[in-house]
Write an enzyme that holds these catalytic residues in place. Structure first.
Site, PDB file in Angstrom:
ATOM      1  N   LYS A 190       1.365  -1.116   0.123  1.00  0.00           N
ATOM      2  CA  LYS A 190      -0.077  -0.037  -0.159  1.00  0.00           C
ATOM      3  C   LYS A 190       1.137   1.310  -0.430  1.00  0.00           C
ATOM      4  O   LYS A 190       0.440   2.144  -0.845  1.00  0.00           O
ATOM      5  CB  LYS A 190      -0.914  -0.057   1.292  1.00  0.00           C
ATOM      6  CG  LYS A 190      -2.055  -1.258   1.096  1.00  0.00           C
ATOM      7  CD  LYS A 190      -2.804  -1.075   2.713  1.00  0.00           C
ATOM      8  CE  LYS A 190      -4.058  -2.529   2.300  1.00  0.00           C
ATOM      9  NZ  LYS A 190      -4.007  -2.772   3.820  1.00  0.00           N
ATOM     10  N   GLN A 228      -4.327  -1.192   9.872  1.00  0.00           N
ATOM     11  CA  GLN A 228      -4.586  -2.747   8.627  1.00  0.00           C
ATOM     12  C   GLN A 228      -4.995  -3.585   9.591  1.00  0.00           C
ATOM     13  O   GLN A 228      -4.714  -3.885  11.001  1.00  0.00           O
ATOM     14  CB  GLN A 228      -2.913  -2.640   9.013  1.00  0.00           C
ATOM     15  CG  GLN A 228      -3.295  -4.394   7.875  1.00  0.00           C
ATOM     16  CD  GLN A 228      -3.617  -4.306   6.400  1.00  0.00           C
ATOM     17  OE1 GLN A 228      -2.974  -2.928   5.927  1.00  0.00           O
ATOM     18  NE2 GLN A 228      -4.358  -5.662   6.412  1.00  0.00           N
ATOM     19  N   ASP A 239     -11.259   3.249   4.030  1.00  0.00           N
ATOM     20  CA  ASP A 239     -11.420   2.200   4.019  1.00  0.00           C
ATOM     21  C   ASP A 239     -12.864   1.755   4.242  1.00  0.00           C
ATOM     22  O   ASP A 239     -13.797   0.397   3.804  1.00  0.00           O
ATOM     23  CB  ASP A 239     -10.822   1.026   5.414  1.00  0.00           C
ATOM     24  CG  ASP A 239      -9.978  -0.257   4.480  1.00  0.00           C
ATOM     25  OD1 ASP A 239      -9.756  -0.075   3.825  1.00  0.00           O
ATOM     26  OD2 ASP A 239      -9.022  -0.701   5.651  1.00  0.00           O
TER      27      ASP A 239
END
Ligand code: NDP
Length: 300
Positions: free
Chosen positions: A54, A98, A121
């Site tokens: 990422k 994460q 997200d």
């Protein structure tokens, strides 16, 4: 019939190029560089790989990447304090924590501590609610990537029967919401669904997000259907050598290929799109924060 392969890797490249072009414009015209902060707690090897990937792609598209790696014993309070700092940092437009987090940390509490406007997200309950009520939201990356591939392949999705197998908060449920927003007739299937094969056979669009290698067989698929395989499953691959593995999806690819109209492969389908959409979401968040036009076609 042999299905067309939907090349997620190539599609992701075009999405990243569009993101990079928009970033270049933001810098040149407004002196703004979008920034994505990624927070990793612990040393889970798969998570470390994702976070590195990422960060690399973020920088490649011209954005700032802020990586925060905390040790596995970090307290929930310290993690929440970091989120608070990132929420208040004007250089940070997108925040991603994460998953999975270590067991002593309440994931829902942490995800809901992220400023919804920076929620790259799309897991904050505010964004979940906005999506569910058809309002402008930050949309979870994997389902948004699937939707973009479907739109690209099919154009209008209106009136199509869509079956989503899997009802997780990160894939199945938001996928179903997005398809509903596109005017599909949506069925969400899960482990208690009766006659799953029969339900799948009614699908013009079949999305498998289960985590069971090759569960969806070719004869579960309506001829000509568009199949999106979200699954990422590591299975033994003795043909590659002792102890070796390979990645397969939730769909039995060889038999599905004979029936479907189009299918995403694993690897090389949904996976690459997920990171591309994360970058797109960061740019979208940056534009919204600055009252600037959002990039075309990169949101739901
Ligand atoms: P979860 O484990 O959270 O959810 C799995 C879902 O599948 C559940 O709703 C479960 O039903 C359902 N399910 C399990 N077994 C069956 C069965 N036998 N029949 C029907 N439904 C079943 O997984 P995720 O949604 O997080 O992920 C799904 C897959 O997608 C995984 O392989 C994951 O690795 C992959 N993934 C890929 C991403 C990418 O970027 N390509 C991103 C995220 C995930 P129930 O609710 O009843 O238990």
């Amino acid at each position: 019939m042999t299905a067309d392969i939907i090349d997620g890797k190539a599609f992701a490249l075009t999405v990243r190029s569009r993101v990079a072009a928009h970033v270049a414009g933001l810098k040149a015209d407004h002196g703004i560089t979008p920034g994505l902060a990624v927070v990793l707690v612990g040393e889970d090897p798969a998570s470390q790989v994702y976070v590195r990937a990422k960060g690399k792609k973020t920088v490649e598209t011209g954005m700032n990447s802020f990586e925060h790696t905390l040790d596995a014993g970090t307290s929930e309070a310290d993690l929440l304090a970091l989120i608070d700092r990132l929420n208040g940092d004007p250089a940070v437009h997108g925040i991603l924590v994460q998953l999975p987090l270590p067991g002593h940390i309440d994931s829902a509490k942490v995800l809901n501590a992220i400023d919804p406007a920076k929620d790259a997200d799309g897991f904050h309950i505010t964004n979940v609610g906005l999506l569910a009520t058809g309002q402008k939201a930050m949309v979870p990356c994997t389902p948004l990537g699937c939707l973009m591939m479907l739109r690209d392949r099919l154009g209008s999705l209106s009136g199509l029967n869509a079956v989503v197998v899997g009802r997780s908060n990160i894939v199945g449920k938001p996928m179903a919401q997005l398809l509903l927003k596109e005017h599909c007739t949506v069925t969400i299937a899960h482990s208690r669904t009766r006659d799953l094969a029969g339900v799948c056979r009614g699908a013009d669009i079949l999305v498998a997000a289960v985590g069971r290698p090759g569960m969806v067989k070719g004869d579960w698929i309506k001829p000509g259907a568009t199949v999106i395989d979200v699954g990422i499953n590591r299975v033994p691959a003795p043909e590659k050598g002792a102890g070796k593995h390979r990645i397969v999806g939730d769909v039995e690819f060889a038999s599905a290929l004979e029936v479907a109209g189009a299918i995403t492969p694993v690897p090389g389908g949904v996976g690459p799109m997920t990171i591309a959409i994360l970058l797109a979401n960061t740019v979208t968040a940056c534009c919204r924060a600055n009252g600037l036009p959002e990039p075309d076609g990169l949101t739901a």
